[in-house]
Design a protein around this motif. Structure first.
Motif, PDB file in Angstrom:
ATOM      1  N   ALA A 150       0.834  -1.204   0.000  1.00 47.63           N
ATOM      2  CA  ALA A 150       0.000   0.000   0.000  1.00 47.63           C
ATOM      3  C   ALA A 150       0.868   1.252   0.000  1.00 47.63           C
ATOM      4  O   ALA A 150       0.554   2.237  -0.676  1.00 47.63           O
ATOM      5  CB  ALA A 150      -0.939   0.000   1.199  1.00 47.63           C
ATOM      6  N   LEU A 151       1.981   1.222   0.748  1.00 44.53           N
ATOM      7  CA  LEU A 151       2.874   2.374   0.773  1.00 44.53           C
ATOM      8  C   LEU A 151       3.544   2.588  -0.583  1.00 44.53           C
ATOM      9  O   LEU A 151       3.674   3.716  -1.055  1.00 44.53           O
ATOM     10  CB  LEU A 151       3.942   2.191   1.860  1.00 44.53           C
ATOM     11  N   VAL A 152       3.956   1.507  -1.228  1.00 40.47           N
ATOM     12  CA  VAL A 152       4.589   1.606  -2.545  1.00 40.47           C
ATOM     13  C   VAL A 152       3.583   2.134  -3.568  1.00 40.47           C
ATOM     14  O   VAL A 152       3.913   2.973  -4.411  1.00 40.47           O
ATOM     15  CB  VAL A 152       5.177   0.242  -2.973  1.00 40.47           C
ATOM     16  N   ASP A 153       2.354   1.655  -3.495  1.00 38.61           N
ATOM     17  CA  ASP A 153       1.316   2.143  -4.413  1.00 38.61           C
ATOM     18  C   ASP A 153       1.054   3.627  -4.197  1.00 38.61           C
ATOM     19  O   ASP A 153       0.895   4.391  -5.158  1.00 38.61           O
ATOM     20  CB  ASP A 153       0.016   1.351  -4.221  1.00 38.61           C
ATOM     21  N   ALA A 154       1.007   4.059  -2.936  1.00 41.54           N
ATOM     22  CA  ALA A 154       0.772   5.469  -2.644  1.00 41.54           C
ATOM     23  C   ALA A 154       1.926   6.317  -3.170  1.00 41.54           C
ATOM     24  O   ALA A 154       1.718   7.404  -3.735  1.00 41.54           O
ATOM     25  CB  ALA A 154       0.602   5.680  -1.144  1.00 41.54           C
ATOM     26  N   LEU A 155       3.155   5.842  -3.028  1.00 40.61           N
ATOM     27  CA  LEU A 155       4.318   6.570  -3.554  1.00 40.61           C
ATOM     28  C   LEU A 155       4.251   6.655  -5.076  1.00 40.61           C
ATOM     29  O   LEU A 155       4.524   7.713  -5.650  1.00 40.61           O
ATOM     30  CB  LEU A 155       5.610   5.879  -3.115  1.00 40.61           C
ATOM     31  N   SER A 156       3.871   5.579  -5.711  1.00 37.86           N
ATOM     32  CA  SER A 156       3.736   5.584  -7.170  1.00 37.86           C
ATOM     33  C   SER A 156       2.689   6.593  -7.622  1.00 37.86           C
ATOM     34  O   SER A 156       2.882   7.316  -8.609  1.00 37.86           O
ATOM     35  CB  SER A 156       3.364   4.193  -7.685  1.00 37.86           C
ATOM     36  N   ASP A 157       1.573   6.643  -6.885  1.00 37.47           N
ATOM     37  CA  ASP A 157       0.521   7.610  -7.215  1.00 37.47           C
ATOM     38  C   ASP A 157       1.030   9.039  -7.070  1.00 37.47           C
ATOM     39  O   ASP A 157       0.721   9.905  -7.893  1.00 37.47           O
ATOM     40  CB  ASP A 157      -0.710   7.399  -6.325  1.00 37.47           C
ATOM     41  N   MET A 158       1.811   9.299  -6.009  1.00 33.66           N
ATOM     42  CA  MET A 158       2.358  10.645  -5.815  1.00 33.66           C
ATOM     43  C   MET A 158       3.312  11.022  -6.941  1.00 33.66           C
ATOM     44  O   MET A 158       3.282  12.143  -7.441  1.00 33.66           O
ATOM     45  CB  MET A 158       3.082  10.718  -4.466  1.00 33.66           C
ATOM     46  N   LYS A 159       4.164  10.072  -7.331  1.00 33.90           N
ATOM     47  CA  LYS A 159       5.108  10.352  -8.412  1.00 33.90           C
ATOM     48  C   LYS A 159       4.376  10.601  -9.721  1.00 33.90           C
ATOM     49  O   LYS A 159       4.741  11.478 -10.494  1.00 33.90           O
ATOM     50  CB  LYS A 159       6.086   9.190  -8.570  1.00 33.90           C
ATOM     51  N   ASP A 160       3.331   9.820  -9.979  1.00 36.20           N
ATOM     52  CA  ASP A 160       2.559   9.987 -11.214  1.00 36.20           C
ATOM     53  C   ASP A 160       1.866  11.346 -11.230  1.00 36.20           C
ATOM     54  O   ASP A 160       1.786  11.996 -12.285  1.00 36.20           O
ATOM     55  CB  ASP A 160       1.523   8.878 -11.361  1.00 36.20           C
ATOM     56  N   SER A 161       1.360  11.819 -10.096  1.00 33.87           N
ATOM     57  CA  SER A 161       0.663  13.099 -10.059  1.00 33.87           C
ATOM     58  C   SER A 161       1.654  14.260 -10.231  1.00 33.87           C
ATOM     59  O   SER A 161       1.283  15.322 -10.716  1.00 33.87           O
ATOM     60  CB  SER A 161      -0.126  13.259  -8.766  1.00 33.87           C
ATOM     61  N   ASP A 162       2.918  14.075  -9.861  1.00 36.20           N
ATOM     62  CA  ASP A 162       3.938  15.117 -10.055  1.00 36.20           C
ATOM     63  C   ASP A 162       4.307  15.271 -11.526  1.00 36.20           C
ATOM     64  O   ASP A 162       4.711  16.331 -11.968  1.00 36.20           O
ATOM     65  CB  ASP A 162       5.207  14.813  -9.253  1.00 36.20           C
ATOM     66  N   ASP A 163       4.160  14.197 -12.302  1.00 36.28           N
ATOM     67  CA  ASP A 163       4.528  14.229 -13.721  1.00 36.28           C
ATOM     68  C   ASP A 163       3.514  15.017 -14.536  1.00 36.28           C
ATOM     69  O   ASP A 163       3.800  15.454 -15.642  1.00 36.28           O
ATOM     70  CB  ASP A 163       4.636  12.808 -14.280  1.00 36.28           C
ATOM     71  N   ASP A 164       2.324  15.216 -14.015  1.00 39.59           N
ATOM     72  CA  ASP A 164       1.261  15.923 -14.780  1.00 39.59           C
ATOM     73  C   ASP A 164       1.514  17.392 -14.875  1.00 39.59           C
ATOM     74  O   ASP A 164       2.038  18.098 -14.187  1.00 39.59           O
ATOM     75  CB  ASP A 164      -0.107  15.689 -14.118  1.00 39.59           C
TER      76      ASP A 164
END
Length: 59
Positions: free
Chosen positions: A45-59
């Protein structure tokens, strides 16, 4: 006297009045304990949340 020059006689025999007993004790607040994170061992869950944060920064 050029740029950056100084009188060397002022540089010798410098001493500081230091009270060594007034120093900071870095071990004053040592403790041996444990660290626990809320959520237990839910690493995925922590890795998924980090991935989501990184993806939102790319936008």
């Amino acid at each position: 006297m050029g740029f950056g020059s100084y009188d060397e006689s002022e540089q010798k025999d410098q001493s500081a009045n230091v009270d060594e007993d007034a120093g900071v004790n870095v071990h004053e607040n040592d403790h041996e304990g444990e660290v626990a994170l809320e959520g237990g061992d839910d690493t995925d869950a922590l890795v998924d949340a980090l991935s989501d944060m990184k993806d939102s920064d790319d936008d």
